[in-house]
Design an enzyme around this catalytic site. Structure first.
Site, mmCIF file in Angstrom:
data_model
loop_
_atom_site.group_PDB
_atom_site.id
_atom_site.type_symbol
_atom_site.label_atom_id
_atom_site.label_comp_id
_atom_site.label_asym_id
_atom_site.label_seq_id
_atom_site.Cartn_x
_atom_site.Cartn_y
_atom_site.Cartn_z
ATOM 1 N N GLY A 10 31.857 65.702 52.178
ATOM 2 C CA GLY A 10 32.032 66.150 50.795
ATOM 3 C C GLY A 10 30.744 66.776 50.301
ATOM 4 O O GLY A 10 29.661 66.292 50.603
ATOM 5 N N ARG A 72 35.030 68.207 57.093
ATOM 6 C CA ARG A 72 34.958 66.885 57.722
ATOM 7 C C ARG A 72 35.485 67.058 59.146
ATOM 8 O O ARG A 72 36.692 67.015 59.371
ATOM 9 C CB ARG A 72 35.815 65.881 56.958
ATOM 10 N N ASP A 103 27.554 59.224 56.124
ATOM 11 C CA ASP A 103 27.632 58.390 57.336
ATOM 12 C C ASP A 103 28.559 58.959 58.411
ATOM 13 O O ASP A 103 28.255 58.853 59.601
ATOM 14 C CB ASP A 103 27.972 56.929 56.996
ATOM 15 N N THR A 125 25.200 62.090 49.773
ATOM 16 C CA THR A 125 26.453 61.648 49.157
ATOM 17 C C THR A 125 26.235 61.390 47.682
ATOM 18 O O THR A 125 25.207 60.825 47.299
ATOM 19 C CB THR A 125 27.027 60.361 49.792
ATOM 20 N N ASP A 127 27.929 59.304 46.269
ATOM 21 C CA ASP A 127 28.249 57.870 46.142
ATOM 22 C C ASP A 127 27.004 56.980 46.222
ATOM 23 O O ASP A 127 27.060 55.808 45.858
ATOM 24 C CB ASP A 127 29.238 57.445 47.238
ATOM 25 N N ASP A 129 25.538 55.567 48.698
ATOM 26 C CA ASP A 129 25.778 54.314 49.427
ATOM 27 C C ASP A 129 25.278 54.338 50.870
ATOM 28 O O ASP A 129 25.784 53.603 51.719
ATOM 29 C CB ASP A 129 27.278 53.964 49.384
ATOM 30 N N ARG A 171 33.804 55.480 46.835
ATOM 31 C CA ARG A 171 34.795 54.988 47.805
ATOM 32 C C ARG A 171 34.533 53.543 48.208
ATOM 33 O O ARG A 171 35.415 52.695 48.110
ATOM 34 C CB ARG A 171 34.761 55.906 49.035
#
Ligand code: F6P
Length: 344
Positions: A10, A72, A103, A125, A127, A129, A171
């Site tokens: 993404g 992806r 990741d 990301t 996110d 994370d 996510r």
């Protein structure tokens, strides 16, 4: 050296800042030559690339998205993928790859490094994370966008005496929900690390209505689990890394809240607005620092390692370590959420 860059997974505001800085330092300080593979690992498999120069990367650090586009693509799952990747990298005389990705993308970098490809990683990301790094670029921009949305929803929720549920990305980890929920003054902040307790959510909202505030805001991360339904998916389609598309928990939760509490409830899903537009100054700066470190890693032959932020320093760790687990919220952050909640 002849160096290739690619961006996978993404997209994320700040990717262009990394590309800009790596190319600029590489050409000006090391005398490198650059190409960019298009559409992530797919560009490697399809031998689809563009030259990257000082001229065509000038000013890109100010722009969101990625000039190299993304996909992806799981090279490990594609028959003959490794051979093809090795062949294309050799044919383009690439001596080093700089891979910008999360990741999943970095699991491919790791796999190629184990098979003789000289590559380094940069963590990406919204996110936030990825293990081993204190921050990924893109996160600050996403939090700013989500916080502005939460800010704006206060007045309309207030006017209509409603509860509004705001779904944000995240996510596996609730970093965006935590930061935008707390910064935006939400009454309830729900993160994937914790089970949702609908009774508790409704009790927190009831506190408002009983104390003269006739509206409530709930921020929920897309990856949260509902007590009975579990995660809410936007489609059953699974990507090449085995992830379902998450979306819709905000709407499902709004229905549950309305049913249980009787308060009129609406929902809004911020979705990809969180990933779009120009990066914040913080993300442009962080991205450029990652880019500078990445090209230094190339010249130090730090294959199989990924740049990370530790405190105020950029350093690097093995990719293996960074992709082993997700970096998730822990008790310190749960305490912040809890201590700001109404006492019910
Ligand atoms: O990994 C970042 C992320 O933005 C997640 O929060 C989200 O689940 C996913 O990407 C969405 O991906 P796509 O753009 O493929 O729908």
């Amino acid at each position: 050296m002849r160096v290739a860059l690619l961006t996978g997974g993404g997209d994320c505001p700040g990717l262009n800042a990394v590309i800009y800085a790596a190319v600029r330092k590489g050409i000006n300080h090391y005398g490198d030559e650059f190409i960019g593979f298009l559409n992530g690992w797919r560009g490697v498999l399809e031998n689809d690339s563009v030259p990257l120069t000082l001229e065509n990367t000038d000013g890109i650090q100010l722009r969101g998205g990625t000039i190299l586009h993304s996909s992806r693509t799981n090279v490990k799952k594609i028959p003959g993928g490794l051979d093809k990747a090795q062949e294309v990298i050799k044919a383009n005389k690439i001596e080093a790859l700089i891979v910008l990705g999360g990741d999943d993308t970095q699991s491919v970098t790791q796999y190629l490094c184990e098979n003789g490809i000289q590559a380094v990683g940069v963590p990406k990301t919204i996110d936030n994370d990825i293990s081993g790094t204190d921050a990924t670029f893109g996160y600050d921009t996403a939090v700013s966008i989500a916080t502005e949305a939460v800010d704006r929803i206060h007045t309309t929720a207030d006017s209509h005496n409603r509860v509004i549920v705001i779904e944000v990305m995240g996510r596996d980890a609730g970093w965006i929900a935590y930061a935008s929920g707390v910064a935006g003054g939400a009454d309830v902040v729900l993160v994937p690390e914790k089970e949702i307790d609908i009774d508790h959510v409704c009790a927190l909202l009831k506190y408002n209505y009983d104390h003269g505030k006739h509206y409530g805001l709930v921020v929920v991360a897309e990856g949260c689990h509902l007590p009975e339904e579990g995660q809410v998916t936007g489609s059953q389609q699974v990507d090449s890394f085995g992830h379902v598309r998450l979306s819709g928990i905000g709407e499902a939760l709004a229905e549950l809240i309305e049913k249980k509490s009787g308060y009129e409830t609406r929902s809004v899903n911020l979705g990809h607005t969180q990933r779009g537009g120009v990066p914040t100054a913080y993300d442009r700066l962080l991205g450029q620092r990652y880019g500078l470190h990445a090209i230094d890693m190339v010249h130090q032959k730090k294959w199989g390692r990924i740049a990370v932020l530790r405190g105020v320093d950029i350093t690097d760790i093995p990719i293996k370590e960074a992709i082993a687990t997700n970096r998730r919220l822990d008790q310190r952050f749960f305490d912040v959420i809890h201590d700001l909640e109404a006492k019910v």
